[in-house]
Design a protein around this motif. Sequence first.
Motif, mmCIF file in Angstrom:
data_model
loop_
_atom_site.group_PDB
_atom_site.id
_atom_site.type_symbol
_atom_site.label_atom_id
_atom_site.label_comp_id
_atom_site.label_asym_id
_atom_site.label_seq_id
_atom_site.Cartn_x
_atom_site.Cartn_y
_atom_site.Cartn_z
ATOM 1 N N UNK A 89 43.659 50.290 49.436
ATOM 2 C CA UNK A 89 43.312 50.835 48.137
ATOM 3 C C UNK A 89 42.771 49.760 47.206
ATOM 4 N N UNK A 90 43.407 48.583 47.242
ATOM 5 C CA UNK A 90 42.967 47.514 46.348
ATOM 6 C C UNK A 90 41.527 47.115 46.631
ATOM 7 N N UNK A 139 38.049 47.170 44.103
ATOM 8 C CA UNK A 139 37.223 46.011 43.837
ATOM 9 C C UNK A 139 35.736 46.320 44.012
ATOM 10 N N UNK A 140 35.413 47.366 44.734
ATOM 11 C CA UNK A 140 34.020 47.713 44.966
ATOM 12 C C UNK A 140 33.469 48.689 43.923
ATOM 13 N N UNK A 141 34.295 49.087 42.968
ATOM 14 C CA UNK A 141 33.825 50.007 41.948
ATOM 15 C C UNK A 141 33.067 49.251 40.862
ATOM 16 N N UNK A 142 31.925 49.774 40.417
ATOM 17 C CA UNK A 142 31.176 49.100 39.344
ATOM 18 C C UNK A 142 31.879 49.268 37.999
ATOM 19 N N UNK A 143 31.628 48.341 37.092
ATOM 20 C CA UNK A 143 32.197 48.427 35.751
ATOM 21 C C UNK A 143 31.477 49.501 34.942
ATOM 22 N N UNK A 144 32.108 49.964 33.849
ATOM 23 C CA UNK A 144 31.473 50.951 32.988
ATOM 24 C C UNK A 144 30.190 50.381 32.370
ATOM 25 N N UNK A 145 30.220 49.088 32.034
ATOM 26 C CA UNK A 145 29.014 48.463 31.480
ATOM 27 C C UNK A 145 27.865 48.509 32.481
ATOM 28 N N UNK A 186 21.279 39.333 30.564
ATOM 29 C CA UNK A 186 22.572 39.982 30.821
ATOM 30 C C UNK A 186 22.379 41.285 31.586
ATOM 31 N N UNK A 187 21.360 42.047 31.195
ATOM 32 C CA UNK A 187 21.085 43.311 31.880
ATOM 33 C C UNK A 187 20.683 43.055 33.320
ATOM 34 N N UNK A 188 19.816 42.086 33.541
ATOM 35 C CA UNK A 188 19.352 41.783 34.899
ATOM 36 C C UNK A 188 20.502 41.327 35.791
ATOM 37 N N UNK A 189 21.403 40.496 35.252
ATOM 38 C CA UNK A 189 22.537 40.016 36.039
ATOM 39 C C UNK A 189 23.464 41.168 36.421
ATOM 40 N N UNK A 190 23.737 42.075 35.475
ATOM 41 C CA UNK A 190 24.588 43.226 35.762
ATOM 42 C C UNK A 190 23.948 44.115 36.813
ATOM 43 N N UNK A 191 22.625 44.298 36.703
ATOM 44 C CA UNK A 191 21.918 45.162 37.651
ATOM 45 C C UNK A 191 21.912 44.546 39.047
ATOM 46 N N UNK A 192 21.709 43.243 39.125
ATOM 47 C CA UNK A 192 21.723 42.572 40.424
ATOM 48 C C UNK A 192 23.108 42.645 41.065
ATOM 49 N N UNK A 193 24.153 42.489 40.239
ATOM 50 C CA UNK A 193 25.518 42.588 40.764
ATOM 51 C C UNK A 193 25.794 43.994 41.279
ATOM 52 N N UNK A 194 25.290 45.002 40.560
ATOM 53 C CA UNK A 194 25.467 46.386 40.994
ATOM 54 C C UNK A 194 24.724 46.643 42.293
ATOM 55 N N UNK A 195 23.517 46.117 42.412
ATOM 56 C CA UNK A 195 22.731 46.316 43.633
ATOM 57 C C UNK A 195 23.390 45.609 44.819
ATOM 58 N N UNK A 245 23.802 56.910 42.627
ATOM 59 C CA UNK A 245 24.657 56.219 41.653
ATOM 60 C C UNK A 245 24.366 56.687 40.230
ATOM 61 N N UNK A 246 23.104 56.959 39.919
ATOM 62 C CA UNK A 246 22.745 57.435 38.583
ATOM 63 C C UNK A 246 23.439 58.762 38.282
ATOM 64 N N UNK A 247 23.387 59.684 39.238
ATOM 65 C CA UNK A 247 24.011 60.997 39.035
ATOM 66 C C UNK A 247 25.513 60.875 38.843
ATOM 67 N N UNK A 248 26.154 60.003 39.617
ATOM 68 C CA UNK A 248 27.597 59.840 39.484
ATOM 69 C C UNK A 248 27.954 59.036 38.235
#
Length: 303
Positions: free
Chosen positions: A1-2, A6-12, A39-48, A72-75
């Motif tokens: 479970x843990x 850890x694989x869930x993206x942040x709300x941001x 900051x946006x690019x780094x968050x997007x790269x981490x999500x990808x 991912x967009x829909x969810x």
Amino acid sequence: MASGRQKLPSMTALQILLAVAERGYTTAAADSMNLSQSAVSKQLLALEELIGGPAFARTTQGMIPTEAGQIYIEQAQVAIKAMEDAELQVARLKPNPKALRLQVLPIFGDRWLLPRFVDFSEKFPEIDVQFTTFVSATQAESPDGIFTFGATPPAGEKGAYLFGRDVALVGTPGYWEKLGNPRCLEEVTAGVMLEHPQTPLLWPDFADALGHPNARPKHTIRFGYYTMVIRAALAGQGMTLIPRGLIADDLQAGRLVNPASLGYRSNFCYWFTIPRSKAVSPAMQTFVDWLQATLREAPVEVL
């Protein structure tokens, strides 16, 4: 479970995902969220990296969601809506007569309301305004006021007309110059039409209104978000039909031009409604008065 958590993206990260999807560019998404592009690019790269592949295809027309990205967009929309629902339910536990919850269409908020809202905030800092773009059928508390787009207000509700019926055909000065500065419908058919297929503001309505139902543009490019249509027009990629009120600032500044006043009167427009189940609080009356005064002081239509 843990390991799963850890694989869930942040709300941001999810908010950034939606902002990029709606606006088509990381710079525009960064502006809308008051973040740096880095900051946006780094968050997007981490999500990808979490997704295991690109969320968007980078194209000359902006960033287009990939199949994985669309999932991912829909969810993300579901997750953010759930958090907004929770926020509204918690707000009910702390009644505040000076709080307002407003449901706002993203394009209306981005292009008209939010650029002007600083005036309301400065004049009435004691009123706490919360914005939401999603409302679910199971939501415990409905918004105090709703901005909608349609031929009429929502069924059973009384709405105040804002603007939207004055639809103008626009493009950049440079784009019209490439077309020889057209002066009539027949001359603009040599251009490229930019459209969002899910809006009712489409070329056939425009051509029918001008009495030339068989006239067609040389080429049409369609975008999944209306904000991308406007940004493509501002980038000089073509012409598009937009309610004059959404681009009043761009027209005044000369970033967009409406040649020969080409346009038409649409049956669809923006409304502001207060649910009949809601009493008009002093805070709401203050907001309505400000909204009406803002429209009177700076008219956005020529009908």
